[in-house]
Design an enzyme around this catalytic site. Structure first.
Site, PDB file in Angstrom:
ATOM      1  N   PRO A   2      37.637  46.067 -27.681  1.00 17.86           N
ATOM      2  CA  PRO A   2      37.370  47.409 -27.151  1.00 17.86           C
ATOM      3  C   PRO A   2      38.610  47.995 -26.491  1.00 17.86           C
ATOM      4  O   PRO A   2      39.355  47.290 -25.828  1.00 17.86           O
ATOM      5  CB  PRO A   2      36.262  47.184 -26.127  1.00 17.86           C
ATOM      6  CG  PRO A   2      36.281  45.734 -25.816  1.00 17.86           C
ATOM      7  CD  PRO A   2      36.881  45.031 -26.987  1.00 17.86           C
ATOM      8  N   GLU A   3      38.828  49.285 -26.726  1.00 15.19           N
ATOM      9  CA  GLU A   3      39.909  49.984 -26.028  1.00 15.19           C
ATOM     10  C   GLU A   3      39.312  50.711 -24.816  1.00 15.19           C
ATOM     11  O   GLU A   3      38.109  50.696 -24.596  1.00 15.19           O
ATOM     12  CB  GLU A   3      40.609  50.952 -26.989  1.00 15.19           C
ATOM     13  CG  GLU A   3      41.391  50.205 -28.073  1.00 15.19           C
ATOM     14  CD  GLU A   3      42.560  51.024 -28.613  1.00 15.19           C
ATOM     15  OE1 GLU A   3      43.025  51.931 -27.902  1.00 15.19           O
ATOM     16  OE2 GLU A   3      43.005  50.738 -29.732  1.00 15.19           O
ATOM     17  N   LYS A  59      41.078  48.373 -18.362  1.00 17.39           N
ATOM     18  CA  LYS A  59      39.949  47.838 -19.108  1.00 17.39           C
ATOM     19  C   LYS A  59      39.124  46.849 -18.283  1.00 17.39           C
ATOM     20  O   LYS A  59      38.312  46.116 -18.821  1.00 17.39           O
ATOM     21  CB  LYS A  59      40.434  47.198 -20.421  1.00 17.39           C
ATOM     22  CG  LYS A  59      41.014  48.263 -21.371  1.00 17.39           C
ATOM     23  CD  LYS A  59      40.906  47.885 -22.820  1.00 17.39           C
ATOM     24  CE  LYS A  59      41.881  46.796 -23.185  1.00 17.39           C
ATOM     25  NZ  LYS A  59      41.775  46.460 -24.627  1.00 17.39           N
ATOM     26  N   ARG A 112      33.501  34.757 -28.464  1.00 18.25           N
ATOM     27  CA  ARG A 112      34.845  34.168 -28.536  1.00 18.25           C
ATOM     28  C   ARG A 112      35.313  33.533 -27.225  1.00 18.25           C
ATOM     29  O   ARG A 112      36.359  32.890 -27.182  1.00 18.25           O
ATOM     30  CB  ARG A 112      35.861  35.230 -28.984  1.00 18.25           C
ATOM     31  CG  ARG A 112      35.588  35.832 -30.364  1.00 18.25           C
ATOM     32  CD  ARG A 112      36.032  34.911 -31.495  1.00 18.25           C
ATOM     33  NE  ARG A 112      37.450  34.643 -31.456  1.00 18.25           N
ATOM     34  CZ  ARG A 112      38.383  35.387 -32.033  1.00 18.25           C
ATOM     35  NH1 ARG A 112      38.041  36.479 -32.690  1.00 18.25           N
ATOM     36  NH2 ARG A 112      39.657  35.049 -31.961  1.00 18.25           N
ATOM     37  N   ARG A 265      51.828  44.136 -34.863  1.00 10.86           N
ATOM     38  CA  ARG A 265      50.620  44.967 -34.996  1.00 10.86           C
ATOM     39  C   ARG A 265      50.866  46.038 -36.039  1.00 10.86           C
ATOM     40  O   ARG A 265      51.988  46.502 -36.224  1.00 10.86           O
ATOM     41  CB  ARG A 265      50.295  45.673 -33.665  1.00 10.86           C
ATOM     42  CG  ARG A 265      50.378  44.813 -32.428  1.00 10.86           C
ATOM     43  CD  ARG A 265      49.226  43.853 -32.283  1.00 10.86           C
ATOM     44  NE  ARG A 265      47.908  44.500 -32.278  1.00 10.86           N
ATOM     45  CZ  ARG A 265      47.302  44.976 -31.196  1.00 10.86           C
ATOM     46  NH1 ARG A 265      47.899  44.934 -30.029  1.00 10.86           N
ATOM     47  NH2 ARG A 265      46.086  45.502 -31.269  1.00 10.86           N
TER      48      ARG A 265
END
Ligand SMILES: [Zn+2]
Length: 275
Positions: A2-3, A59, A112, A265
């Site tokens: 998630p950003e 975040k 995870r 990336r």
């Protein structure tokens, strides 16, 4: 992963679901989820705590408790919150469980296992190891054009890589960095320190616009903790201007969008209108 806009949606969903609730009992089932707190201390410190608000810094989700304590949560790759009825079996990967006074159970699930929690006194929050390194919030008064210009001017890195560094510019992950650079018509490979004033103005505006759009768009989608939990909206469900559009026409000039691996990336950009 998630950003920032997705974390903002989770914060809003949590805020409306659990503000005002008291934690009757809490259980840490996977020690690494809160590595600085023992299972016993987790249970003892959270028992009887009232949830007074839910906010965000970067975040990090800040679950504000009474007596000046804050439960800091980072979802990382797959962390999410789910709220279930008290008599329902815990879902898979339930690593932290909060039994609430309305007989519901707030569960932190994380397949995870990279998600992290910590309990911090509110007075030390800004100076905590997690938050003190973060750049200013993109919508704060501190994040101005001169501020961004100063940050960029000190760096020899490419602007794309600088944008991903949350200690320099906060809020853009890999998707939104590509999108913001496209909107600003800036090459992702430009050296940060050599970007002109006019382009910094465009970039500053683009960063805010991209994040505003993403937050507004997501808020029309329902994030229901009771159903699927607070898993973020997948990138496949959204339309991006350049992200994951390799070989497709640019929405501005029709040239083919290119993808280049930059610092490990993927960077998506239009070779014609981003210079
Ligand atoms: Zn183009």
């Amino acid at each position: 992963m998630p950003e920032l806009p997705e974390v903002e949606h989770v914060v809003r969903a949590l805020r409306s679901a659990v503000t005002g609730r008291t934690i009757v009992a809490a259980q840490l089932r996977l020690p690494r989820t809160a590595p600085l707190i023992s299972n016993r201390s987790f249970a003892r410190q959270l028992k009887g705590a009232r949830i007074e608000g839910v906010n965000r810094r970067g975040k990090y989700i800040l679950i504000e408790l009474n007596a000046g304590r804050v439960l800091l949560v980072h979802l990382r790759m797959t962390g999410k919150f789910v709220r279930i009825p008290g008599d329902q079996k815990l879902p898979p990967y339930s690593h932290a469980v909060f039994y609430l006074d309305d007989d519901s159970v707030l569960v932190f699930c994380d397949m995870r296992q990279f998600g992290r929690m910590n309990l911090v006194p509110a007075t030390q929050l800004a100076e905590s190891a997690e938050l003190r390194i973060l750049a200013p919030e993109p919508f704060s008064e501190t994040f101005t054009v001169p501020h961004l210009r100063q940050i960029l001017s000190r760096s020899h890195r490419s602007v794309k890589q600088l944008l991903l560094d949350q200690t320099k510019v906060l809020g853009l992950g890999n998707i939104y960095a590509s999108e913001a650079l496209f909107l600003a018509r800036l090459s992702p490979f430009a050296e940060a320190g050599r970007i002109s004033q006019a382009r910094v103005v465009r970039l500053h505006e683009a960063i805010r616009q991209i994040l505003e759009e993403a937050i507004a768009e997501g808020s029309t989608l329902r994030i229901d903790l009771d159903d699927e939990g607070s898993s973020y909206i997948g990138s496949s469900e959204r339309f991006w201007r350049v992200y994951e559009r390799e070989g497709e026409p640019c929405v501005r000039c029709g040239s083919k969008i290119r993808r280049v691996v930059q610092g490990g990336r993927s960077t998506y950009f239009c070779p014609k209108c981003q210079r």
